[in-house]
Write an enzyme that holds these catalytic residues in place. Structure first.
Site, PDB file in Angstrom:
ATOM      1  N   HIS A  12       0.805  -1.234   0.000  1.00 35.27           N
ATOM      2  CA  HIS A  12       0.000   0.000   0.000  1.00 35.27           C
ATOM      3  C   HIS A  12       0.832   1.275   0.000  1.00 35.27           C
ATOM      4  O   HIS A  12       0.307   2.351  -0.256  1.00 35.27           O
ATOM      5  CB  HIS A  12      -0.930   0.011   1.219  1.00 35.27           C
ATOM      6  N   GLY A  14       3.554   1.648  -1.936  1.00 38.61           N
ATOM      7  CA  GLY A  14       4.135   1.816  -3.265  1.00 38.61           C
ATOM      8  C   GLY A  14       3.224   2.646  -4.152  1.00 38.61           C
ATOM      9  O   GLY A  14       2.104   3.009  -3.776  1.00 38.61           O
ATOM     10  N   SER A 108       3.626  -6.710 -14.875  1.00 40.08           N
ATOM     11  CA  SER A 108       4.203  -5.643 -15.681  1.00 40.08           C
ATOM     12  C   SER A 108       4.328  -6.111 -17.128  1.00 40.08           C
ATOM     13  O   SER A 108       4.389  -7.302 -17.410  1.00 40.08           O
ATOM     14  CB  SER A 108       5.587  -5.299 -15.128  1.00 40.08           C
ATOM     15  N   SER A 109       4.411  -5.149 -18.032  1.00 40.34           N
ATOM     16  CA  SER A 109       4.552  -5.472 -19.457  1.00 40.34           C
ATOM     17  C   SER A 109       5.899  -6.122 -19.774  1.00 40.34           C
ATOM     18  O   SER A 109       6.067  -6.673 -20.866  1.00 40.34           O
ATOM     19  CB  SER A 109       4.385  -4.208 -20.302  1.00 40.34           C
ATOM     20  N   CYS A 110       6.844  -6.100 -18.841  1.00 40.28           N
ATOM     21  CA  CYS A 110       8.162  -6.696 -19.122  1.00 40.28           C
ATOM     22  C   CYS A 110       8.118  -8.218 -19.138  1.00 40.28           C
ATOM     23  O   CYS A 110       9.132  -8.869 -19.411  1.00 40.28           O
ATOM     24  CB  CYS A 110       9.199  -6.201 -18.130  1.00 40.28           C
ATOM     25  N   TYR A 137      12.980 -10.439 -12.816  1.00 38.00           N
ATOM     26  CA  TYR A 137      11.672  -9.884 -12.442  1.00 38.00           C
ATOM     27  C   TYR A 137      10.576 -10.479 -13.325  1.00 38.00           C
ATOM     28  O   TYR A 137       9.520 -10.875 -12.842  1.00 38.00           O
ATOM     29  CB  TYR A 137      11.705  -8.361 -12.576  1.00 38.00           C
ATOM     30  N   LYS A 141       7.227 -12.765 -12.310  1.00 40.13           N
ATOM     31  CA  LYS A 141       5.853 -12.351 -12.607  1.00 40.13           C
ATOM     32  C   LYS A 141       5.138 -13.383 -13.492  1.00 40.13           C
ATOM     33  O   LYS A 141       3.937 -13.621 -13.323  1.00 40.13           O
ATOM     34  CB  LYS A 141       5.849 -10.973 -13.274  1.00 40.13           C
ATOM     35  N   PRO A 164      -0.061  -4.209 -16.159  1.00 41.78           N
ATOM     36  CA  PRO A 164      -0.022  -2.824 -16.640  1.00 41.78           C
ATOM     37  C   PRO A 164       1.237  -2.519 -17.445  1.00 41.78           C
ATOM     38  O   PRO A 164       2.265  -3.196 -17.303  1.00 41.78           O
ATOM     39  CB  PRO A 164      -0.032  -2.005 -15.351  1.00 41.78           C
ATOM     40  N   THR A 165       1.137  -1.498 -18.263  1.00 40.97           N
ATOM     41  CA  THR A 165       2.293  -0.976 -18.975  1.00 40.97           C
ATOM     42  C   THR A 165       3.143  -0.143 -18.019  1.00 40.97           C
ATOM     43  O   THR A 165       2.908  -0.141 -16.807  1.00 40.97           O
ATOM     44  CB  THR A 165       1.829  -0.151 -20.194  1.00 40.97           C
ATOM     45  N   ASN A 166       4.132   0.617 -18.534  1.00 38.53           N
ATOM     46  CA  ASN A 166       4.956   1.488 -17.691  1.00 38.53           C
ATOM     47  C   ASN A 166       4.068   2.517 -16.993  1.00 38.53           C
ATOM     48  O   ASN A 166       3.199   3.116 -17.616  1.00 38.53           O
ATOM     49  CB  ASN A 166       5.989   2.221 -18.547  1.00 38.53           C
ATOM     50  N   LEU A 167       4.345   2.724 -15.705  1.00 36.18           N
ATOM     51  CA  LEU A 167       3.504   3.595 -14.892  1.00 36.18           C
ATOM     52  C   LEU A 167       4.259   4.833 -14.431  1.00 36.18           C
ATOM     53  O   LEU A 167       5.484   4.830 -14.333  1.00 36.18           O
ATOM     54  CB  LEU A 167       3.003   2.834 -13.671  1.00 36.18           C
ATOM     55  N   HIS A 180      12.470   4.096 -12.660  1.00 30.77           N
ATOM     56  CA  HIS A 180      12.174   3.877 -14.069  1.00 30.77           C
ATOM     57  C   HIS A 180      12.465   5.150 -14.860  1.00 30.77           C
ATOM     58  O   HIS A 180      12.787   6.194 -14.296  1.00 30.77           O
ATOM     59  CB  HIS A 180      10.712   3.443 -14.240  1.00 30.77           C
ATOM     60  N   TRP A 203      20.142   7.723 -21.285  1.00 33.41           N
ATOM     61  CA  TRP A 203      20.750   6.445 -21.626  1.00 33.41           C
ATOM     62  C   TRP A 203      20.458   6.060 -23.076  1.00 33.41           C
ATOM     63  O   TRP A 203      19.337   6.212 -23.561  1.00 33.41           O
ATOM     64  CB  TRP A 203      20.217   5.361 -20.706  1.00 33.41           C
TER      65      TRP A 203
END
Length: 307
Positions: A12, A14, A108-110, A137, A141, A164-167, A180, A203
């Site tokens: 909670h 995060g 996550s989308s990864c 990771y 998942k 979810p995608t990147n948040l 991120h 980067w």
């Protein structure tokens, strides 16, 4: 879910968990159970089982995880794999044993293969090799998705998986070693502006494309899916549009009001070339993201600058 049902939100503090708690509060839910990691170590099986026996939550949002950007994922490979496996294994097993009505597992989308066709359909899971830098990771998942399905198949548990995608959004992590790309860029441009630096370094080539979803939109989607979605497998959550890292940097530069140059550190990795979610299944259910990227970043930067 009824407003009096007991709901446990794991993680909670995060970005995702806190957004879910805010959403539930807005909807009138008053029986929300939370624990900090200091109060309950989710990697400790006995502690988790004792907590579930004592609290008996009816619904669980499993948003607790060890997360980070490329550097953190690649540097702490054992920690990312071990911690995430332990957290999800313990929570799901305790949820099954204590007859939780429904559990939502967040990933996550990864999880998708590095070179999967775009946009990423749910069916592309496990069809190719993962991106090396975040493989631990992603494997954790993927195991979580499969564990949800296994509990469903063997015991009839209503466990669902949401990817979810990147948040970005409130409560994001701005530590340059762990964050991120979006919060990292925001901090870099802000500090360069404040300190009068002539340039900001990003980067890699800047050519990879990423999709970004405001965490308040994700919380809205999670609430929607907890009420209406009861399927095995996984469902994507995103906006269905992406942007190059270079264009993202230019957008953040403009919002921050920084006038210097952008340079590229070509010794750093690009990561996956593209990660655009196919969100047609979610949209067919009747949910669509509401917060546009520019307005979302502008709102987040206002709060960040205050802090």
């Amino acid at each position: 879910m009824n407003t009096h049902d007991k709901i446990y939100v794991a993680g909670h503090r995060g970005m995702v968990g806190s957004a879910i708690v805010r959403k539930l509060g807005e909807q009138g839910f008053e029986n929300i159970v939370v624990r900090t990691s200091g109060e309950l170590d989710l990697r400790n099986q006995q502690a988790v089982e004792d907590f579930f026996v004592q609290e008996k939550p009816a619904y669980v949002f499993l948003a607790a995880a060890r997360v980070g950007g490329i550097m953190a994922n690649n540097s702490f490979r054992a920690d990312f794999l071990y911690d995430n496996l332990m957290i999800q294994n313990n929570v799901m097993h305790a949820a099954y044993k204590n007859k939780v009505t429904k559990l939502m597992f967040l990933g996550s989308s990864c999880i998708y293969p590095k070179l999967a066709p775009q946009p990423l359909k749910e069916a592309y899971l496990l069809t190719g090799l993962l991106e090396h830098t975040n493989e631990p990771y992603a494997i954790a998942k993927i195991a979580g998705i499969k564990l949800c399905d296994a509990f469903r198949a063997q015991y009839g548990c209503n466990f669902i998986s949401v990817m979810p995608t990147n948040l970005y959004g409130p409560n994001d992590n701005y530590d340059l070693k762990k964050s991120h790309v979006l919060p990292a860029l925001m901090r870099k441009f802000h500090e360069a502006k404040i300190n009068g630096h002539n340039s900001v370094t990003i980067w890699g080539t800047g050519t990879p494309r990423r999709e970004f979803l405001h965490v308040n939109d994700l919380a809205d989607a999670c609430y929607f899916l907890m009420q209406r979605y009861n399927e095995p497998g996984l469902i994507n959550v995103g906006i269905g549009e992406d942007i190059t890292i270079k264009d993202l940097a230019l957008l953040i530069k403009e919002i921050v009001g920084y006038s210097g140059a952008i340079e590229h550190d070509m010794s750093k990795p690009d990561g996956t070339p593209r990660k655009l979610m196919d969100v047609s299944r979610l949209q067919a259910l009747g949910w669509k993201a509401k917060i546009h990227l520019r307005e979302g970043i502008a709102e987040v930067y206002k709060d960040f600058a205050k802090q």
